[in-house]
Design a protein around this motif. Sequence first.
Motif, PDB file in Angstrom:
ATOM      1  N   GLY A 247       0.802  -1.216   0.000  1.00 33.97           N
ATOM      2  CA  GLY A 247       0.000   0.000   0.000  1.00 33.97           C
ATOM      3  C   GLY A 247       0.832   1.261   0.000  1.00 33.97           C
ATOM      4  N   LYS A 249       3.225   4.234  -1.289  1.00 33.35           N
ATOM      5  CA  LYS A 249       3.212   4.967  -2.546  1.00 33.35           C
ATOM      6  C   LYS A 249       4.619   5.015  -3.148  1.00 33.35           C
ATOM      7  CE  LYS A 249      -1.149   5.788  -2.156  1.00 33.35           C
ATOM      8  NZ  LYS A 249      -2.092   5.065  -3.037  1.00 33.35           N
ATOM      9  N   LEU A 263       2.240   8.235 -10.350  1.00 35.73           N
ATOM     10  CA  LEU A 263       2.047   7.662  -9.015  1.00 35.73           C
ATOM     11  C   LEU A 263       1.671   6.190  -9.118  1.00 35.73           C
ATOM     12  CD1 LEU A 263       2.009   8.371  -5.981  1.00 35.73           C
ATOM     13  CD2 LEU A 263      -0.447   8.781  -6.211  1.00 35.73           C
ATOM     14  N   THR A 265       1.352   2.284  -6.647  1.00 35.21           N
ATOM     15  CA  THR A 265       1.102   1.748  -5.308  1.00 35.21           C
ATOM     16  C   THR A 265       1.668   0.331  -5.223  1.00 35.21           C
ATOM     17  OG1 THR A 265      -0.952   3.019  -5.169  1.00 35.21           O
ATOM     18  CG2 THR A 265      -0.655   1.236  -3.580  1.00 35.21           C
ATOM     19  N   GLU A 267       1.595  -3.305  -4.513  1.00 36.58           N
ATOM     20  CA  GLU A 267       0.469  -4.223  -4.433  1.00 36.58           C
ATOM     21  C   GLU A 267       0.837  -5.603  -3.888  1.00 36.58           C
ATOM     22  OE1 GLU A 267      -2.440  -2.609  -8.018  1.00 36.58           O
ATOM     23  OE2 GLU A 267      -1.196  -4.376  -8.361  1.00 36.58           O
ATOM     24  N   LEU A 284       4.096  -3.308  -8.287  1.00 36.52           N
ATOM     25  CA  LEU A 284       3.374  -2.063  -8.070  1.00 36.52           C
ATOM     26  C   LEU A 284       2.307  -1.929  -9.141  1.00 36.52           C
ATOM     27  CD1 LEU A 284       6.482  -1.626  -7.091  1.00 36.52           C
ATOM     28  CD2 LEU A 284       5.856   0.773  -7.007  1.00 36.52           C
TER      29      LEU A 284
END
Length: 400
Positions: A247, A249, A263, A265, A267, A284
Amino acid sequence: MSPTEQRPPVSHRKLGIFGVVALIAAGLIVGTGIRAREEQGTRLKEWTEDQAIPTVAVALPNARVSSPTLDLPGRLEAYSRAPIFARVSGYLKSWNADMGARVKAGQVIAEIEAPDLDQQLLQARADLASAKASAKLSEATLDRRKTLVASNFVSAQEIDERTADLSNKNASVNSGQANVERLEALAGYKKITVPFDGIVTSRDTDVGALINAGGGSGPAMFTISDISKLRVYVNVPQTYVPAIKIGAKATIAMPEYPNRTFLATVEASSQAVDVASGTTRMQLGLDNSSGELMPGGYAGVKLSLQRDSTPLSIPASALIFNSSGLRVATVGSDDKVLFKTVTIGRDLGKEIELASGLAADDRVITAPPDGLADGDHVRVVGVGAKGKPTTASEKQDVKG
């Protein structure tokens, strides 16, 4: 008294007194000189010993987080990717979606001409029709024989035989039906359809090309990729894996867009360390609804780190590497040198972030001189001489 008259002789007592006084004076002069030389030698020895003590500058490890991020190379991949192979053998009859075309799920993008399969299907249907006719005749015969049972014209044995024959004929019908359905299903694969919405990222076939069923005899006919969302794969060094949470960034930089960032995240993590590289692979998710980014491309990934404790960093000049390993020279409260073995967490250029080996209150020699050994007495200069050394970031340029 006339000039020719002689002076009275000097007494021996006076001569003796004069000699004693001269000896005492000479002794004082000699003693003073010797004492002066001894004092001068003592001062020279003290000065020499004092000069032999090395003068060093110290600094406390820097507890400031130099960079809460980790920069690593990454690779973009389509979120869904499907190489399309043929399920039937034949020749490519036509195709209508070239490389780069956007396609929808279920869309037909090519068709295969398979005459062998068509003939097998015709034969299977004929065999099924024959089996159905045989079964129908067997059923009619059994029904007629059953009407003659009451007159004892037909034995029970014959009825049982006719019943068994009908069962065999029905089984043949079922077998033929299954074979027809199998071939019809294969015939349906003559049309190549798209499994999901996406883009045709490769086409390695053309009209008239010989098509072999299966995926082991050559490249895929087409490759369909869903690039509305991309996966970014990055190999994280084992040391930093605990600091990267699911989670978290990340910022993605692409060489084709030098003035923009994207951007992403975190995962998923492989939860395993690769033996060869000592890294853990992480995935990600990156939104690409605009279609600007391409799968397979290189990316610079800046991951956010979440640490349970603040790491310590020291000037790069403080590191000593020799046969004893990687060490740092520190100064104790008695102004004596104490070497400590350290582990590097990250090389930040002028500063080195340590993973272990030092405490926050250790006085680190920022530029240790050659020949320094454990237990050597040193003279600490600067703010550190008062027991309040500056941090590493404030004394990076101080030389011992």
